[in-house]
Design a protein around this motif. Structure first.
Motif, mmCIF file in Angstrom:
data_model
loop_
_atom_site.group_PDB
_atom_site.id
_atom_site.type_symbol
_atom_site.label_atom_id
_atom_site.label_comp_id
_atom_site.label_asym_id
_atom_site.label_seq_id
_atom_site.Cartn_x
_atom_site.Cartn_y
_atom_site.Cartn_z
ATOM 1 N N MET A 32 -6.955 1.363 -2.027
ATOM 2 C CA MET A 32 -5.699 2.107 -2.132
ATOM 3 C C MET A 32 -4.558 1.358 -1.464
ATOM 4 S SD MET A 32 -5.891 4.710 -4.024
ATOM 5 C CE MET A 32 -4.402 5.608 -3.576
ATOM 6 N N GLU A 33 -4.890 0.585 -0.436
ATOM 7 C CA GLU A 33 -3.860 -0.244 0.201
ATOM 8 C C GLU A 33 -3.332 -1.275 -0.794
ATOM 9 O OE1 GLU A 33 -3.319 -3.309 4.000
ATOM 10 O OE2 GLU A 33 -5.131 -2.080 3.823
ATOM 11 N N ALA A 34 -4.246 -1.887 -1.555
ATOM 12 C CA ALA A 34 -3.841 -2.859 -2.578
ATOM 13 C C ALA A 34 -3.035 -2.180 -3.676
ATOM 14 C CB ALA A 34 -5.076 -3.533 -3.173
ATOM 15 N N LEU B 218 2.287 -0.826 -6.348
ATOM 16 C CA LEU B 218 3.359 0.122 -6.672
ATOM 17 C C LEU B 218 4.682 -0.328 -6.061
ATOM 18 C CD1 LEU B 218 1.638 3.624 -6.282
ATOM 19 C CD2 LEU B 218 2.111 2.362 -8.391
ATOM 20 N N GLN B 219 4.624 -0.857 -4.853
ATOM 21 C CA GLN B 219 5.848 -1.335 -4.210
ATOM 22 C C GLN B 219 6.460 -2.496 -4.993
ATOM 23 O OE1 GLN B 219 4.667 -2.217 -0.194
ATOM 24 N NE2 GLN B 219 4.461 -0.052 0.386
ATOM 25 N N SER B 220 5.600 -3.318 -5.609
ATOM 26 C CA SER B 220 6.118 -4.431 -6.416
ATOM 27 C C SER B 220 6.840 -3.922 -7.657
ATOM 28 C CB SER B 220 4.977 -5.371 -6.829
ATOM 29 O OG SER B 220 4.153 -4.775 -7.829
ATOM 30 N N LEU B 221 6.534 -2.651 -8.043
ATOM 31 C CA LEU B 221 7.211 -2.022 -9.179
ATOM 32 C C LEU B 221 8.349 -1.118 -8.718
ATOM 33 C CD1 LEU B 221 4.147 -0.955 -11.382
ATOM 34 C CD2 LEU B 221 5.421 -3.098 -11.441
ATOM 35 N N SER B 222 8.620 -1.159 -7.401
ATOM 36 C CA SER B 222 9.684 -0.337 -6.786
ATOM 37 C C SER B 222 9.354 1.146 -6.742
ATOM 38 C CB SER B 222 11.018 -0.546 -7.517
ATOM 39 O OG SER B 222 11.409 -1.909 -7.443
ATOM 40 N N TYR B 223 8.054 1.493 -6.831
ATOM 41 C CA TYR B 223 7.643 2.872 -6.612
ATOM 42 C C TYR B 223 7.457 3.083 -5.114
ATOM 43 C CZ TYR B 223 6.586 3.787 -11.552
ATOM 44 O OH TYR B 223 6.666 3.976 -12.900
ATOM 45 N N LYS C 206 0.687 7.627 -16.863
ATOM 46 C CA LYS C 206 1.363 8.033 -18.099
ATOM 47 C C LYS C 206 2.809 7.568 -18.120
ATOM 48 C CE LYS C 206 -1.398 12.126 -19.286
ATOM 49 N NZ LYS C 206 -1.384 13.609 -19.433
ATOM 50 N N GLN C 207 3.430 7.555 -16.946
ATOM 51 C CA GLN C 207 4.835 7.163 -16.863
ATOM 52 C C GLN C 207 5.040 5.668 -17.070
ATOM 53 O OE1 GLN C 207 5.996 8.601 -13.008
ATOM 54 N NE2 GLN C 207 6.638 10.605 -13.774
ATOM 55 N N ASP C 208 4.059 4.867 -16.632
ATOM 56 C CA ASP C 208 4.240 3.424 -16.655
ATOM 57 C C ASP C 208 2.934 2.760 -17.103
ATOM 58 O OD1 ASP C 208 4.609 0.675 -16.049
ATOM 59 O OD2 ASP C 208 6.072 1.182 -14.498
ATOM 60 N N HIS C 209 2.974 2.092 -18.243
ATOM 61 C CA HIS C 209 1.759 1.477 -18.772
ATOM 62 C C HIS C 209 1.227 0.385 -17.859
ATOM 63 C CE1 HIS C 209 4.690 -1.568 -20.047
ATOM 64 N NE2 HIS C 209 3.671 -2.401 -20.149
ATOM 65 N N ARG C 210 2.099 -0.195 -17.016
ATOM 66 C CA ARG C 210 1.651 -1.239 -16.086
ATOM 67 C C ARG C 210 0.706 -0.658 -15.035
ATOM 68 N NH1 ARG C 210 7.444 -3.312 -14.244
ATOM 69 N NH2 ARG C 210 7.657 -1.040 -14.244
ATOM 70 N N VAL C 211 0.972 0.572 -14.600
ATOM 71 C CA VAL C 211 0.083 1.255 -13.653
ATOM 72 C C VAL C 211 -1.263 1.515 -14.314
ATOM 73 C CG1 VAL C 211 -0.279 3.362 -12.307
ATOM 74 C CG2 VAL C 211 1.994 2.307 -12.392
ATOM 75 N N HIS C 212 -1.211 1.973 -15.564
ATOM 76 C CA HIS C 212 -2.445 2.245 -16.306
ATOM 77 C C HIS C 212 -3.282 0.978 -16.448
ATOM 78 C CE1 HIS C 212 -5.087 3.320 -19.641
ATOM 79 N NE2 HIS C 212 -4.814 4.591 -19.374
ATOM 80 N N GLN C 213 -2.648 -0.128 -16.791
ATOM 81 C CA GLN C 213 -3.358 -1.392 -16.960
ATOM 82 C C GLN C 213 -3.954 -1.884 -15.648
ATOM 83 O OE1 GLN C 213 -0.327 -3.890 -18.702
ATOM 84 N NE2 GLN C 213 -0.924 -3.382 -20.807
ATOM 85 N N GLU C 214 -3.212 -1.687 -14.553
ATOM 86 C CA GLU C 214 -3.706 -2.119 -13.242
ATOM 87 C C GLU C 214 -4.975 -1.369 -12.854
ATOM 88 O OE1 GLU C 214 -3.292 -4.298 -9.475
ATOM 89 O OE2 GLU C 214 -2.573 -4.574 -11.533
ATOM 90 N N ILE C 215 -4.957 -0.063 -13.022
ATOM 91 C CA ILE C 215 -6.128 0.751 -12.667
ATOM 92 C C ILE C 215 -7.306 0.420 -13.580
ATOM 93 C CG2 ILE C 215 -7.029 3.106 -12.550
ATOM 94 C CD1 ILE C 215 -4.237 4.017 -11.696
ATOM 95 N N GLU C 216 -7.027 0.173 -14.850
ATOM 96 C CA GLU C 216 -8.094 -0.212 -15.775
ATOM 97 C C GLU C 216 -8.722 -1.541 -15.341
ATOM 98 O OE1 GLU C 216 -8.706 -1.079 -20.560
ATOM 99 O OE2 GLU C 216 -6.883 -0.111 -19.832
ATOM 100 N N GLU C 217 -7.893 -2.469 -14.890
ATOM 101 C CA GLU C 217 -8.405 -3.758 -14.420
ATOM 102 C C GLU C 217 -9.233 -3.596 -13.150
ATOM 103 O OE1 GLU C 217 -9.007 -7.919 -14.680
ATOM 104 O OE2 GLU C 217 -8.506 -6.318 -16.079
#
Length: 399
Positions: free
Chosen positions: A285-287, A292-297, A312-323
């Motif tokens: 979760m730290e990673a 998220l901070q790199s995406l300005s969240y 759902k809001q950001d496909h980049r978050v979805h892809q990161e978690i999938e990876e």
């Protein structure tokens, strides 16, 4: 707690180890006295998991003489640890059987889970019913001071407490109650059991948070029986524990199960342990918060992020978690091949993302021997394995 399926010699050895682990080695008990203590614990455990039950049922199940059971039961009745609770009429000829139950108010037990910014606690009765649960924020700069203050407060309010079990994130020797290292708490070489034993008037035991959560964290009156399973907890860090025959494997240096420091990416970022591409460095979760901070969240609460909404809001978050599932699957290959557990239980905030689960399984399947993979059940837990509860249960069952 001794395994009832093994022989007397092994049971005696197992029980001596438990006594050593729980600090009951100051006045050694040998011979018939030790055997009597083992029988008493086994009888109490049987009543807990099979109540209401009769003396005859206990004797038959534990393969102990009726006379031994009767003597121990009478003592337990006098100590108000159990109570008679009615009569079971026989089917056909025979004498009625007096049924026995535990007295829930006989004892209490306290469990703490220590984290960097808060301490969660739970108080259970003799039947493992919850009496109180809560958490306190770390207000001072000293986590240790807060642990001492909370322990003293709970011990003073619950006068029947058999002891306090404390779950710590880090490398812990449970036989000594000694914390060798906790990066999360910034502790090194802390003799926690010794320190607390001078502050509270009840026994204190110290455990690794992930191992005690795996061993006892979901225990009910009738615990689930599995031959073996590997438990993975993903949070601020990543921990693992291997449990076989209801016993957690600590390892020679108490680091058995440290799946967080398996390297899953040879060219990955450098972990605090010095390796590159450790699982913890990549998918904890730290990673994830760093991502998220790199995406300005800027999530308002690190412990209460709606990952489904973010994905759902950001496909980049979805892809990161999938990876993350891809990397976790690589780590599972080593668990399956080396330990061959019946079941792998994964507790992670990412479990709410279906693609994380799917990717974890496909990644592991791709790299694992087919027969070994087919016979390993992978479970994405929806329930919380509580380290605080695990510590409390262990105190009660081993005291």
């Amino acid at each position: 707690m001794p395994n009832l399926s093994i022989g007397l010699k092994e049971r005696l050895k197992s029980y001596k180890e438990v006594r050593k682990r729980t600090g009951e080695y100051r006045m050694p008990v040998k011979g018939t006295a030790l055997l009597r203590e083992i029988n008493q614990k086994n009888i109490l455990d049987y009543i807990r998991t099979h109540e209401p039950c009769s003396r005859k049922e206990i004797a038959q199940a534990l393969k102990v003489s009726k006379n031994t059971v009767s003597l121990i039961v009478e003592q337990l009745l006098k100590q108000n640890m159990i109570a008679e609770s009615g009569i079971k009429e026989p089917i056909g000829a025979g004498r009625p059987k007096v049924l026995l139950r535990l007295r829930p108010d006989a004892f209490q037990t306290i469990g703490l889970m220590v984290q960097q910014d808060n301490i969660s606690y739970i108080v259970l009765d003799f039947q493992l019913n919850e009496l109180e649960e809560g958490s306190v924020s770390i207000k001072s700069q000293s986590v240790l001071d807060e642990v001492i203050n909370l322990s003293k407060n709970l011990a003073s309010r619950f006068h029947k407490a058999k002891g306090i079990g404390i779950a710590i994130p880090g490398i812990v020797d449970p036989t000594r109650g000694y914390v060798y290292q906790s990066a999360n708490l910034n502790w090194k070489d802390v003799d926690l059991k010794k320190i607390l034993s001078t502050e509270v008037n009840v026994p204190v035991e110290v455990f690794n948070n992930v191992k005690i959560a795996a061993e006892r964290g979901k225990e009910t009156v009738k615990p689930k029986l599995r031959s073996s399973f590997f438990y993975i907890r993903i949070g601020e860090g990543i921990g693992g524990a291997y449990v076989a025959d209801n016993q957690v494997m600590n390892g020679n240096s108490w680091t058995a199960g440290e799946i967080g420091h398996l390297s899953v990416a040879s060219h990955g970022p450098i972990c605090k342990c010095g390796q590159k591409g450790c699982l913890e460095k990549i998918i904890s979760m730290e990673a994830f918060r760093e991502f998220l901070q790199s995406l300005s969240y800027t999530p308002s609460d690190k412990n209460d992020m709606d990952l489904t909404k973010l994905a759902k809001q950001d496909h980049r978050v979805h892809q990161e978690i999938e990876e993350y599932g891809n990397y976790l699957g690589r780590a599972l290959v080593q668990v399956i091949h080396l330990l061959n557990p019946q079941e792998i239980v994964i507790e992670a905030p990412y479990n709410q993302i279906y693609e994380f689960q799917e990717k974890t399984i496909s990644s592991a399947k791709q790299r694992t021997l087919s027969d070994a993979f087919a016979q390993t059940k992978i479970v994405f837990s929806k329930e919380f394995y509580s380290p605080a509860k695990g510590a409390a249960v262990s105190i009660l069952l081993n005291s």
